[in-house]
Design an enzyme around this catalytic site. Sequence first.
Site, PDB file in Angstrom:
ATOM      1  N   ARG A   1      -7.308   8.568   3.602  1.00  0.00           N
ATOM      2  CA  ARG A   1      -8.460   7.656   3.499  1.00  0.00           C
ATOM      3  C   ARG A   1      -9.106   7.448   4.855  1.00  0.00           C
ATOM      4  NH1 ARG A   1      -8.942   2.443   4.998  1.00  0.00           N
ATOM      5  NH2 ARG A   1      -6.705   2.449   5.435  1.00  0.00           N
ATOM      6  N   ARG A   2      -8.291   7.108   5.851  1.00  0.00           N
ATOM      7  CA  ARG A   2      -8.854   6.892   7.185  1.00  0.00           C
ATOM      8  C   ARG A   2      -9.466   8.170   7.729  1.00  0.00           C
ATOM      9  NH1 ARG A   2      -3.505   3.657   8.793  1.00  0.00           N
ATOM     10  NH2 ARG A   2      -4.114   1.556   8.145  1.00  0.00           N
TER      11      ARG A   2
ATOM     12  N   CYS B   1      -0.952   9.598  -1.850  1.00  0.00           N
ATOM     13  CA  CYS B   1      -1.227   9.939  -0.451  1.00  0.00           C
ATOM     14  C   CYS B   1      -2.070  11.202  -0.329  1.00  0.00           C
ATOM     15  CB  CYS B   1       0.094  10.108   0.309  1.00  0.00           C
ATOM     16  SG  CYS B   1       0.864   8.551   0.765  1.00  0.00           S
TER      17      CYS B   1
ATOM     18  N   ARG C   1       3.430   5.821  17.472  1.00  0.00           N
ATOM     19  CA  ARG C   1       2.012   6.191  17.534  1.00  0.00           C
ATOM     20  C   ARG C   1       1.345   5.589  18.782  1.00  0.00           C
ATOM     21  NH1 ARG C   1       0.001   5.741  11.211  1.00  0.00           N
ATOM     22  NH2 ARG C   1       2.071   5.938  10.307  1.00  0.00           N
TER      23      ARG C   1
ATOM     24  N   ARG D   1       1.759  11.069  12.536  1.00  0.00           N
ATOM     25  CA  ARG D   1       2.702  10.201  11.847  1.00  0.00           C
ATOM     26  C   ARG D   1       3.695   9.575  12.813  1.00  0.00           C
ATOM     27  NH1 ARG D   1       6.004  12.177   7.355  1.00  0.00           N
ATOM     28  NH2 ARG D   1       6.408   9.932   7.274  1.00  0.00           N
TER      29      ARG D   1
ATOM     30  N   LYS E   1       0.817  -1.219   0.000  1.00  0.00           N
ATOM     31  CA  LYS E   1       0.000   0.000   0.000  1.00  0.00           C
ATOM     32  C   LYS E   1       0.848   1.265   0.000  1.00  0.00           C
ATOM     33  CE  LYS E   1      -0.893   0.353   5.013  1.00  0.00           C
ATOM     34  NZ  LYS E   1      -0.314   1.675   5.236  1.00  0.00           N
ATOM     35  N   ASP E   2       2.145   1.142   0.278  1.00  0.00           N
ATOM     36  CA  ASP E   2       3.040   2.300   0.252  1.00  0.00           C
ATOM     37  C   ASP E   2       3.629   2.562  -1.131  1.00  0.00           C
ATOM     38  OD1 ASP E   2       2.678   2.731   2.952  1.00  0.00           O
ATOM     39  OD2 ASP E   2       4.503   1.667   3.549  1.00  0.00           O
TER      40      ASP E   2
END
Length: 309
Positions: free
Chosen positions: A133-134, A244, A157, A151, A85-86
């Site tokens: 997205r989130r 992104c 996190r 981030r 996904k990156d």
Amino acid sequence: MQTKPFRIGTRGSPLALAQAQETRSRLMVAHGMPAEMFEIVVLSTAGDRITDRALSEVGGKGLFTQEIEDQLSSGDLDFAVHSSKDMPTKLPDGLFLSAYLPREDVRDAFIGRTFDKLMDLPQGATIGSSSLRRQALIRRLRPDINVITYRGLVETRLRKLAEGQVDATLLAFAGLKRLGKQDVATELLDEAEFPPAPAQGAICIESRIGDDRVGALLEAINDARTHERVTCERAFLSTLDGSCRTPIAGHAVSDGETLRFFGMILTPDGSRFHRISAEGKATDAADIGEKAGAEIRAAAGADFFASWT
């Protein structure tokens, strides 16, 4: 016969190293080769160094891959391991995604400090997330709560959450599982209501086009089902010029010869969205994703995408 170790490029985060080590272990088993034949080369990327700003402000997904891809293109690396996904949808000339490991759970994990579920958070609570997205999906479901850019490595996190800097955060459940931290998840979000990022949960391997020696090595660990599904999702993303900077969700599943795809696009504030479903032969995975992307783009209209810029 190969006498020098294969050089595997990776970022240096605990999750990236876990993914590289899993790839090495699978190759050792598949080819009966010792660990010494696979050298893991850790590289620092701009995405690792820039942690005080959203990726959308400083260059997007390529910040996590450029340094690795430069060495791959030059021949200093034999292949590289990434979180799928990156990966940008457009890769440098001469490189391609040649293999995928079996996909993990695609769902997002909600991690609450004092409330266990997203819908239980009180009005005005703060959620931290680095994913547009989130952020958009949270705002669609809970426009009454505060969403901030958040981030850092998984461990960072979680530490910030424990310190009370936010009330909750969201992380890919696949990454938590690979780090042995799945128990921190207080809720797994339903993938129909809170769809994942395209290619979430899949580890990909990038190599040079035409390098038959490496191609034969990697073919033995390529998971065909994951390859089909992620190919469809990345085609959808590419058709929408996803990065992104864009809130896009997409998830493909395959059953025998049939592949089914679900996609969703949102405005960053979550106030508007469009969904699409598509189905076809698994061998036509890329075409299914491309057509779904074109159809949802046409349905949304030009003004919808103005909010992305």
